[in-house]
Design a protein around this motif. Structure first.
Motif, PDB file in Angstrom:
ATOM      1  N   VAL A  62     122.844  58.899  23.181  1.00 53.04           N
ATOM      2  CA  VAL A  62     121.425  59.132  23.461  1.00 53.04           C
ATOM      3  C   VAL A  62     121.120  58.541  24.828  1.00 53.04           C
ATOM      4  O   VAL A  62     121.344  57.350  25.055  1.00 53.04           O
ATOM      5  N   VAL A  63     120.652  59.376  25.772  1.00 54.97           N
ATOM      6  CA  VAL A  63     120.399  58.920  27.144  1.00 54.97           C
ATOM      7  C   VAL A  63     119.047  59.462  27.612  1.00 54.97           C
ATOM      8  O   VAL A  63     118.979  60.486  28.297  1.00 54.97           O
ATOM      9  N   PRO A  64     117.936  58.807  27.255  1.00 58.71           N
ATOM     10  CA  PRO A  64     116.625  59.300  27.694  1.00 58.71           C
ATOM     11  C   PRO A  64     116.362  58.978  29.159  1.00 58.71           C
ATOM     12  O   PRO A  64     117.040  58.140  29.759  1.00 58.71           O
ATOM     13  N   TYR A  65     115.397  59.647  29.721  1.00 60.06           N
ATOM     14  CA  TYR A  65     114.925  59.276  31.046  1.00 60.06           C
ATOM     15  C   TYR A  65     114.390  57.850  30.999  1.00 60.06           C
ATOM     16  O   TYR A  65     113.839  57.418  29.986  1.00 60.06           O
ATOM     17  N   GLY A  66     114.532  57.120  32.111  1.00 58.54           N
ATOM     18  CA  GLY A  66     113.990  55.771  32.158  1.00 58.54           C
ATOM     19  C   GLY A  66     112.480  55.768  32.067  1.00 58.54           C
ATOM     20  O   GLY A  66     111.880  54.981  31.337  1.00 58.54           O
ATOM     21  N   VAL A  67     111.828  56.653  32.820  1.00 60.84           N
ATOM     22  CA  VAL A  67     110.383  56.859  32.724  1.00 60.84           C
ATOM     23  C   VAL A  67     110.194  58.000  31.738  1.00 60.84           C
ATOM     24  O   VAL A  67     110.304  59.175  32.092  1.00 60.84           O
ATOM     25  N   VAL A  68     109.960  57.652  30.471  1.00 61.04           N
ATOM     26  CA  VAL A  68     110.094  58.648  29.404  1.00 61.04           C
ATOM     27  C   VAL A  68     108.999  59.710  29.420  1.00 61.04           C
ATOM     28  O   VAL A  68     109.193  60.793  28.879  1.00 61.04           O
ATOM     29  N   ASN A  69     107.860  59.416  30.062  1.00 60.29           N
ATOM     30  CA  ASN A  69     106.821  60.446  30.092  1.00 60.29           C
ATOM     31  C   ASN A  69     107.085  61.488  31.173  1.00 60.29           C
ATOM     32  O   ASN A  69     106.398  62.508  31.248  1.00 60.29           O
ATOM     33  N   SER A  70     108.104  61.248  32.029  1.00 55.94           N
ATOM     34  CA  SER A  70     108.375  62.181  33.129  1.00 55.94           C
ATOM     35  C   SER A  70     109.498  63.154  32.821  1.00 55.94           C
ATOM     36  O   SER A  70     109.768  64.051  33.622  1.00 55.94           O
ATOM     37  N   LEU A  84     100.753  59.611  26.769  1.00 56.67           N
ATOM     38  CA  LEU A  84     100.340  58.242  27.101  1.00 56.67           C
ATOM     39  C   LEU A  84     100.300  57.977  28.592  1.00 56.67           C
ATOM     40  O   LEU A  84      99.642  57.055  29.056  1.00 56.67           O
ATOM     41  N   GLY A  85     101.046  58.746  29.347  1.00 55.35           N
ATOM     42  CA  GLY A  85     101.165  58.458  30.762  1.00 55.35           C
ATOM     43  C   GLY A  85     102.354  57.563  31.039  1.00 55.35           C
ATOM     44  O   GLY A  85     103.314  57.527  30.274  1.00 55.35           O
ATOM     45  N   PHE A  86     102.314  56.800  32.123  1.00 57.74           N
ATOM     46  CA  PHE A  86     103.469  56.066  32.620  1.00 57.74           C
ATOM     47  C   PHE A  86     103.991  55.069  31.592  1.00 57.74           C
ATOM     48  O   PHE A  86     103.287  54.152  31.170  1.00 57.74           O
ATOM     49  N   CYS A  87     105.257  55.241  31.154  1.00 54.73           N
ATOM     50  CA  CYS A  87     105.880  54.303  30.220  1.00 54.73           C
ATOM     51  C   CYS A  87     107.391  54.350  30.361  1.00 54.73           C
ATOM     52  O   CYS A  87     107.968  55.392  30.710  1.00 54.73           O
ATOM     53  N   PHE A  88     108.047  53.216  30.105  1.00 56.78           N
ATOM     54  CA  PHE A  88     109.482  53.050  30.278  1.00 56.78           C
ATOM     55  C   PHE A  88     110.210  53.051  28.939  1.00 56.78           C
ATOM     56  O   PHE A  88     109.680  52.581  27.929  1.00 56.78           O
TER      57      PHE A  88
END
Length: 515
Positions: free
Chosen positions: A172-180, A210-214
């Motif tokens: 599992v490798v999500p984006y670091g900035v998950v909302n982007s 939610l907007g900007f989140c890590f």
């Protein structure tokens, strides 16, 4: 089948040896990431809650993750500024020798161990790339420490948090900035036709709103049905849970409309630990009045899941949280100040949050890693070798959803791509030799051109089903000597169109018995 049960116990008894990681008194490694080139690390005994020792080392400089292997004899450590994976040999009291296992072309974030294939994975990042690298982790191999493969499709977005499935078959490798960007799953099974490719790519709906989140941490359940991403934004944390069987994220509040993740109101989550049975998770919180929060999951009625804050634990700036191999105890690092320590390791009861012991770590701070020594696997299944094509393609062999091999339980294996809904399953205790012949053994001489026998067939069973699949139930005796014991299996579907004999073959399966 009774003969197989008796044979399992007999062989396990003859091979039983004292585990390096003594149950109830395992060692916890604590890694730090501060400054300079020789950060401090520590080892603590969990039984008495005693510090074994702390020491500076370039091999534990800027640690991002660590994992134990070889029944607690080897420790692998991922490093960022040193851009490598280091390895330490544990002699029961200390690391006898540190060395470099793998030198990477960028910072190494996280490390995952594939015990069946004896491989390591790490996420190597640079300003323009973030790719998973696979490393030979077989000490008996001439290629020990050499790179074996790497992805080429993850470059671009920031990625630092990820998790390898227990079987080693996916990550599992999500984006670091998950909302982007999306949550992604990468195929890490070298026998798969989609090896190194992204096989799931989907946004986390609640994070998008939610907007900007890590992304702060990731986990995969032992049965590999669920994948978890802990993420946080301004004053909010959530746990997104992806159901692989459903191909969708779990909705924890159906009444709210849209897909809702599990909300950790009023806190900023820092790290995540998941219980072996996936019934609960522990989350550390990063504030000056830090806490550990326990989340109890209800997968049938997700809205009934709930969180409990362990208010009795004093853990300011709580950082790395982890669980004992049996899931009964937790360990979490804490620092008196967000910068410059001093640090401590707190051991506690994972059910109640009652503090069991505190281990002072002196001037250590930025304690982002705890790795709990494990003497044996927790029940895994992995594939090996290659099958041969039949009328429906290569036959499949995999655990039923939610299944893993456990002491005292039936283990359900599903054989798929069966033209006549019939197959023979072979189970044995070797994938090296059978009847004095080396494995894999080509089967062209018996009319199965292109097929090979991959396991020593100590016991065979005929199974039947419908819809192109059939299930084999393997009873595993309730004997503690079987903990960590391996067995091998292979399926042979009846398929008149496959070859002269009319039988095809699946890949092999390695099951390691756990709790």
């Amino acid at each position: 089948m009774l003969r197989l049960r008796a044979r399992l116990v007999l062989i396990a008894s003859s091979l039983a040896t004292a585990l390096v990681a003594q149950a109830g008194n395992e060692v916890v490694f604590v890694g730090s990431s501060t400054s300079g080139s020789t950060d401090l690390h520590a080892f603590a005994q969990t039984g008495p809650g005693a510090l074994l020792y702390t020491a500076p080392s370039s091999y534990t400089d800027n640690v991002s993750d660590a994992v134990w292997a070889d029944t607690g004899r080897v420790l692998y450590v991922a490093q960022t500024l040193q851009s490598r994976v280091s390895v330490g040999q544990w002699n029961g009291q200390q690391i006898a020798a540190w060395s470099t296992l793998y030198t990477a072309p960028g910072a190494c974030f996280g490390v995952g161990h594939d015990p069946a294939r004896k491989r390591l994975w790490t996420l190597v990042t640079s300003p323009t790339a973030a790719e998973l690298h696979c490393v030979n982790a077989d000490p008996a191999s001439a290629g020990y420490g050499q790179g074996l493969a790497q992805t080429s499709t993850l470059s671009g977005p920031i990625r630092e948090r990820w998790a390898l499935a227990p079987s080693g078959n996916f990550a599992v490798v999500p984006y670091g900035v998950v909302n982007s960007g999306p949550f992604q799953i990468v195929d890490t099974d070298p026998a798969s036709p989609t090896f190194l490719q992204v096989v799931v790519s989907a946004p986390i709906p609640a994070a998008q709103s939610l907007g900007f989140c890590f992304a702060f941490d990731c986990k995969v359940s032992l049965d590999e049905q669920y994948c978890y991403v802990l993420y946080a934004g301004a004053g909010f944390s959530g746990i997104a849970v992806y159901d692989r069987a459903a191909g969708a994220f779990v909705d924890f509040d159906a009444a709210a409309g849209g897909q809702q993740d599990f909300a950790l109101a009023g806190i900023v989550g820092n790290s995540l630990a998941l219980s072996p049975d996936r019934s609960f998770a522990l989350v550390s919180t990063a504030s000056a009045s830090g806490r550990v929060v326990r989340v109890d999951f209800d997968y049938v009625a997700p809205g009934n899941s709930f969180a409990t804050s362990f208010a009795n634990l004093s853990i300011p700036h709580a950082q790395a949280v982890s669980l004992s191999p049996d899931g009964a105890r937790g360990a979490v690092t804490s620092t008196a100040q967000q910068v410059a320590g001093p640090g401590k390791l707190v051991l506690f009861d994972a059910a109640t949050g009652v503090e069991l012991a505190t281990v002072a770590l002196g001037s250590m701070w930025n304690l982002y890693t705890t790795a709990w020594q494990d003497g044996s696997p927790n029940g895994t299944f992995a594939t090996f070798g290659a099958g041969c094509s039949g009328s429906f393609g290569e036959p499949a062999l995999a655990p039923a959803i939610g299944e893993r091999p456990r002491i005292g339980q039936n283990f359900a294996l599903v054989a798929g791509n069966l033209p006549l809904n019939l197959a023979v399953v072979a189970v044995g205790f070797s994938n090296v030799a059978t009847g004095g012949l080396l494995l894999p053994l080509p089967l062209a001489a018996v009319g199965m051109g292109g097929c090979s026998l991959l396991v020593d067939p100590l016991v065979t069973a005929t199974i039947s089903g419908s819809g192109g699949s059939a299930t084999f139930n393997l009873p595993i005796p309730n004997d503690p000597l079987l903990f960590g014991f391996p067995a091998y299996c292979q399926a042979f579907p009846l398929d008149p169109g496959a070859n002269q004999l009319g039988i095809s073959a699946s890949h092999g399966g390695l099951l390691t018995i756990g709790l």
